[in-house]
Design an enzyme around this catalytic site. Structure first.
Site, short mmCIF file in Angstrom:
data_model
loop_
_atom_site.label_atom_id
_atom_site.label_comp_id
_atom_site.label_asym_id
_atom_site.label_seq_id
_atom_site.Cartn_x
_atom_site.Cartn_y
_atom_site.Cartn_z
N LYS A 64 131.95 -22.66 45.75
CA LYS A 64 132.91 -22.84 44.65
C LYS A 64 134.34 -22.80 45.18
CE LYS A 64 134.76 -21.07 40.32
NZ LYS A 64 134.93 -19.97 39.38
N ASP A 69 147.34 -19.59 36.02
CA ASP A 69 146.80 -19.88 34.69
C ASP A 69 145.90 -21.09 34.85
OD1 ASP A 69 146.62 -18.96 32.02
OD2 ASP A 69 147.69 -20.75 31.36
N TYR A 101 133.67 -20.50 32.02
CA TYR A 101 132.90 -21.71 31.68
C TYR A 101 132.01 -22.18 32.84
CZ TYR A 101 136.16 -22.16 27.72
OH TYR A 101 136.89 -21.95 26.56
N ASP A 102 131.90 -21.41 33.91
CA ASP A 102 131.14 -21.85 35.09
C ASP A 102 129.71 -22.31 34.78
OD1 ASP A 102 133.19 -21.63 36.88
OD2 ASP A 102 132.57 -19.70 37.71
P1 ITT Z 1 144.53 -13.51 33.48
O1 ITT Z 1 145.41 -14.19 32.48
O2 ITT Z 1 144.63 -12.01 33.42
O3 ITT Z 1 144.71 -14.03 34.88
P2 ITT Z 1 142.37 -14.83 32.02
O4 ITT Z 1 140.90 -14.62 32.04
O5 ITT Z 1 143.10 -14.75 30.72
O6 ITT Z 1 142.99 -13.83 33.11
P3 ITT Z 1 143.21 -17.63 32.27
O7 ITT Z 1 144.08 -17.50 31.08
O8 ITT Z 1 143.78 -18.28 33.48
O9 ITT Z 1 142.65 -16.20 32.73
O10 ITT Z 1 141.85 -18.38 31.95
C1 ITT Z 1 141.63 -19.12 30.80
C2 ITT Z 1 140.15 -19.25 30.54
O11 ITT Z 1 139.57 -20.11 31.51
C3 ITT Z 1 139.34 -17.97 30.54
O12 ITT Z 1 138.47 -18.03 29.44
C4 ITT Z 1 138.54 -18.01 31.79
O13 ITT Z 1 137.30 -17.40 31.66
C5 ITT Z 1 138.41 -19.50 32.07
N1 ITT Z 1 138.42 -19.73 33.51
C6 ITT Z 1 139.45 -19.50 34.36
N2 ITT Z 1 139.09 -19.78 35.62
C7 ITT Z 1 137.79 -20.18 35.57
C8 ITT Z 1 136.86 -20.56 36.54
O14 ITT Z 1 137.16 -20.59 37.84
N3 ITT Z 1 135.62 -20.90 36.14
C9 ITT Z 1 135.28 -20.87 34.85
N4 ITT Z 1 136.11 -20.50 33.86
C10 ITT Z 1 137.36 -20.15 34.22
#
Ligand code: ITT
Length: 194
Positions: A171, A68, A150-151
């Site tokens: 990255k 997460d 948010y990249d």
């Molecule tokens: P899973 O729960 O299925 O793994 P998710 O997209 O819901 O997928 P998260 O809850 O971990 O994943 O991510 C929370 C938010 O943070 C989500 O909007 C992602 O796009 C963003 N995020 C996660 N990792 C990122 C990264 O490496 N770079 C940019 N944004 C990221």
């Protein structure tokens, strides 16, 4: 060794596949037939990572890990944090999330922020947590077409570019998820040496 990565996010899956040593066969949720959205009801990244990993353990009884991730902005007291996916609403829309964040930051001078990843590993009846953090800044506008989430508006310290302008290799070598995965790998290597 087969290991399930409990995510529906294909971008995350691709990132992590590139970091896996050959002896670990990474399996996605869809490959084990898990198509349902696992509810992320926790109030912290740690809780949500464990919820996702436990869901796979309880329903499929396979070795697995989940991550997460949150983006924590200092000037916003750590928001969007654990609510990063739903920052602009339940639609989990990446563009809307970035638009909202840039709008909240319009007149903010302290643009420091960090991404934080927590990985929960469920293996042989034990749970282990691994953390990875990358510090950086929220840019004033989007830049770059790679990456996800948010990249395009996050520039890691030491770089002019955003994560969406850097190669995946770069990255992964400095990112929150890359660091957490390296800790996971060290742990798995230690287990196989015992
Ligand atoms: P899973 O729960 O299925 O793994 P998710 O997209 O819901 O997928 P998260 O809850 O971990 O994943 O991510 C929370 C938010 O943070 C989500 O909007 C992602 O796009 C963003 N995020 C996660 N990792 C990122 C990264 O490496 N770079 C940019 N944004 C990221």
């Amino acid at each position: 060794m087969q290991l399930v990565f409990a995510t529906h996010n294909t971008n995350k899956l691709e990132e992590v596949k590139k970091l896996m040593p050959v002896h670990i066969h990474l399996v996605s949720l869809s490959e084990i037939g898990c198509l349902e959205d696992i509810p992320e009801t926790g109030e912290s990244l740690e809780e949500n990572a464990q919820i996702k990993a436990n869901y796979v353990t309880e329903n499929y009884n396979l070795p697995c890990f989940a991550d997460d991730t949150g983006l924590l902005v200092n000037a916003l007291n750590g928001a969007p944090g654990v609510y990063s996916a739903r920052y602009a609403g339940e639609g989990k829309n990446t563009e809307d999330n970035m638009t909202k964040l840039l709008s909240e930051m319009r007149s903010v001078t302290d643009r420091s922020a960090h991404f934080k990843t927590i990985i929960a590993l469920n293996l042989k009846g034990e749970t282990h947590l691994f953390e990875g953090i990358v510090e950086g800044e929220i840019t004033s506008e989007r830049a770059g077409g790679d990456g996800f989430g948010y990249d395009p508006i996050f520039s890691p310290n030491g770089y002019e570019e955003t994560f969406a302008q850097l190669s995946l290799k770069t990255k992964n070598s400095i990112s929150h998820r890359g660091k957490a995965i390296q800790k996971l790998m060290t742990h798995l290597r230690q287990l196989s040496n015992v």
